[in-house]
Write a protein that holds these residues in place. Structure first.
Motif, PDB file in Angstrom:
ATOM      1  N   MET A 174      36.937  36.600  20.123  1.00  0.00           N
ATOM      2  CA  MET A 174      36.111  36.220  21.268  1.00  0.00           C
ATOM      3  C   MET A 174      36.580  34.888  21.826  1.00  0.00           C
ATOM      4  N   VAL A 175      36.441  34.703  23.136  1.00  0.00           N
ATOM      5  CA  VAL A 175      36.761  33.420  23.759  1.00  0.00           C
ATOM      6  C   VAL A 175      35.634  33.011  24.691  1.00  0.00           C
ATOM      7  N   GLN A 176      35.475  31.708  24.826  1.00  0.00           N
ATOM      8  CA  GLN A 176      34.425  31.133  25.659  1.00  0.00           C
ATOM      9  C   GLN A 176      35.025  29.987  26.474  1.00  0.00           C
ATOM     10  N   PHE A 177      34.841  30.024  27.773  1.00  0.00           N
ATOM     11  CA  PHE A 177      35.362  28.957  28.628  1.00  0.00           C
ATOM     12  C   PHE A 177      34.451  27.738  28.570  1.00  0.00           C
ATOM     13  N   GLY A 178      35.061  26.536  28.610  1.00  0.00           N
ATOM     14  CA  GLY A 178      34.302  25.283  28.598  1.00  0.00           C
ATOM     15  C   GLY A 178      34.604  24.476  29.845  1.00  0.00           C
ATOM     16  N   PRO A 179      33.797  24.598  30.903  1.00  0.00           N
ATOM     17  CA  PRO A 179      34.104  23.929  32.170  1.00  0.00           C
ATOM     18  C   PRO A 179      34.061  22.408  32.104  1.00  0.00           C
ATOM     19  N   MET A 202      38.119  32.328  35.535  1.00  0.00           N
ATOM     20  CA  MET A 202      38.439  33.710  35.905  1.00  0.00           C
ATOM     21  C   MET A 202      39.720  34.174  35.212  1.00  0.00           C
ATOM     22  N   LYS A 203      40.693  33.285  35.109  1.00  0.00           N
ATOM     23  CA  LYS A 203      41.934  33.634  34.414  1.00  0.00           C
ATOM     24  C   LYS A 203      41.651  33.963  32.958  1.00  0.00           C
ATOM     25  N   MET A 204      40.803  33.157  32.313  1.00  0.00           N
ATOM     26  CA  MET A 204      40.483  33.412  30.909  1.00  0.00           C
ATOM     27  C   MET A 204      39.801  34.761  30.731  1.00  0.00           C
ATOM     28  N   ILE A 205      38.816  35.055  31.567  1.00  0.00           N
ATOM     29  CA  ILE A 205      38.069  36.310  31.445  1.00  0.00           C
ATOM     30  C   ILE A 205      38.995  37.511  31.649  1.00  0.00           C
ATOM     31  N   LYS A 206      39.764  37.506  32.715  1.00  0.00           N
ATOM     32  CA  LYS A 206      40.618  38.654  33.035  1.00  0.00           C
ATOM     33  C   LYS A 206      41.722  38.838  31.993  1.00  0.00           C
ATOM     34  N   THR A 207      42.295  37.730  31.521  1.00  0.00           N
ATOM     35  CA  THR A 207      43.366  37.831  30.536  1.00  0.00           C
ATOM     36  C   THR A 207      42.824  38.301  29.192  1.00  0.00           C
ATOM     37  N   ALA A 208      41.643  37.801  28.812  1.00  0.00           N
ATOM     38  CA  ALA A 208      41.031  38.233  27.554  1.00  0.00           C
ATOM     39  C   ALA A 208      40.773  39.732  27.563  1.00  0.00           C
ATOM     40  N   LEU A 209      40.229  40.236  28.647  1.00  0.00           N
ATOM     41  CA  LEU A 209      39.962  41.671  28.749  1.00  0.00           C
ATOM     42  C   LEU A 209      41.252  42.472  28.653  1.00  0.00           C
ATOM     43  N   GLY A 212      42.230  42.754  25.070  1.00  0.00           N
ATOM     44  CA  GLY A 212      41.257  43.358  24.163  1.00  0.00           C
ATOM     45  C   GLY A 212      40.431  42.355  23.394  1.00  0.00           C
ATOM     46  N   VAL A 213      40.338  41.121  23.884  1.00  0.00           N
ATOM     47  CA  VAL A 213      39.519  40.077  23.279  1.00  0.00           C
ATOM     48  C   VAL A 213      38.248  39.931  24.108  1.00  0.00           C
ATOM     49  N   HIS A 214      37.116  39.737  23.443  1.00  0.00           N
ATOM     50  CA  HIS A 214      35.836  39.650  24.137  1.00  0.00           C
ATOM     51  C   HIS A 214      35.656  38.300  24.818  1.00  0.00           C
ATOM     52  N   PRO A 215      35.544  38.263  26.155  1.00  0.00           N
ATOM     53  CA  PRO A 215      35.168  37.008  26.810  1.00  0.00           C
ATOM     54  C   PRO A 215      33.643  36.860  26.786  1.00  0.00           C
ATOM     55  N   ARG A 216      33.167  35.709  26.358  1.00  0.00           N
ATOM     56  CA  ARG A 216      31.728  35.466  26.335  1.00  0.00           C
ATOM     57  C   ARG A 216      31.360  34.517  27.461  1.00  0.00           C
ATOM     58  N   ILE A 229      28.882  40.336  34.528  1.00  0.00           N
ATOM     59  CA  ILE A 229      28.857  41.766  34.238  1.00  0.00           C
ATOM     60  C   ILE A 229      29.825  42.501  35.166  1.00  0.00           C
ATOM     61  N   ASP A 230      29.832  42.108  36.434  1.00  0.00           N
ATOM     62  CA  ASP A 230      30.719  42.737  37.410  1.00  0.00           C
ATOM     63  C   ASP A 230      32.194  42.524  37.070  1.00  0.00           C
ATOM     64  N   LEU A 231      32.489  41.444  36.331  1.00  0.00           N
ATOM     65  CA  LEU A 231      33.858  41.156  35.913  1.00  0.00           C
ATOM     66  C   LEU A 231      34.252  41.911  34.644  1.00  0.00           C
TER      67      LEU A 231
END
Length: 264
Positions: A174-179, A202-209, A212-216, A229-231
């Protein structure tokens, strides 16, 4: 009470089900119990990176969580990464979120910190999680360590620059972005909503998906969930104890003051 209890977060992820967590900075186990009574979350993250605690507190937080069908997670500092991760797991905290991951070396060290020997560094130890001596170094303990959800904070420019390599490390779940940290790392402190910060998220979320890694997503309100959810995000962590307290008191305290001004 069985030792080496099931990891609800891991079970839900294994079934590709959505997950809901929340965060607490207080180390008082009563907060863990109050959250458990809601029946509304799958796991509670103790934000050890920010909170004050000792090893006894980790035991008590884990004990309190075990009254309910929910898992636990701890967010830990970059150092001493391995010591805290192993002592937290030994106390019964079931999942680990590693802060300040910067490159592949950090990612590999974090995974090794929780996985069992011989591939990891978690060895035989007479700690609470295994009933002190009942499951000390047994195959069940090995399985338990392998089920620990390993999560990374992606919050540094170098982590975004090395994102694909980090996500390729075997064992990252799992990965979590820290703004906040990210904005500081690009010399734009406090500008969490800047387009460069949003682009990195957005780069983190799309790349994680893609890997196959869960973006939180960490959100403070349900209203924020739909855009994630839409992402394709299915894992959420909603608000933190001190933020909830601050926001509620500020909103209601100011509202009460206005009423008092009009009536007195």
């Amino acid at each position: 009470m069985p030792v080496l209890r099931k990891n609800r977060l891991r079970e839900l992820m294994r079934k590709d089900r959505p997950t809901i967590g929340t965060r607490m900075i207080s180390s008082w186990p009563g907060i863990m119990e109050v959250i458990g009574y809601t029946g509304a979350v799958d796991y509670v993250e103790f934000v050890g990176e920010y909170g004050s605690y000792d090893l006894y507190a980790l035991d008590e937080l884990a004990r309190a969580s075990e009254l309910f069908d929910m898992s636990t997670m701890i967010k830990i500092d970059a150092e001493p990464r391995t010591f805290i991760a192993q002592r937290a797991i030994g106390s019964g905290i079931q999942n680990v979120l590693f802060a300040d991951i910067r490159d592949v070396k950090d990612a590999e060290e974090a995974v090794r910190a929780v996985r069992p020997e011989p591939k990891g560094w978690n060895g035989c130890s007479m700690r609470r999680v295994g009933g002190y001596l009942l499951e000390c170094g047994t195959p069940k303990f090995v399985e338990y360590c392998n089920d620990v959800v390993v999560a990374f904070m992606i919050e540094k420019k170098s982590a975004i620059d090395n994102l694909e390599e980090i996500l390729s490390v075997d064992g990252v779940d799992m990965v979590q972005f820290g703004p906040c940290d990210y904005s500081m790392s690009i010399d734009m402190p406090g500008q969490r909503s800047h387009s460069k910060v949003k682009e990195a998220e957005m780069k983190m979320i799309k790349t994680a998906l893609k890997f196959g890694v869960h973006p939180r997503a960490e959100i403070n309100s349900v209203k924020e969930a739909q855009k994630y959810i839409d992402l394709g995000v299915r894992d959420f962590n909603i608000n933190t104890d001190i933020v909830i307290l601050y926001q509620w008191l500020k909103e209601n305290g100011e509202a009460l003051l206005e009423i008092l001004k009009k009536n007195l």
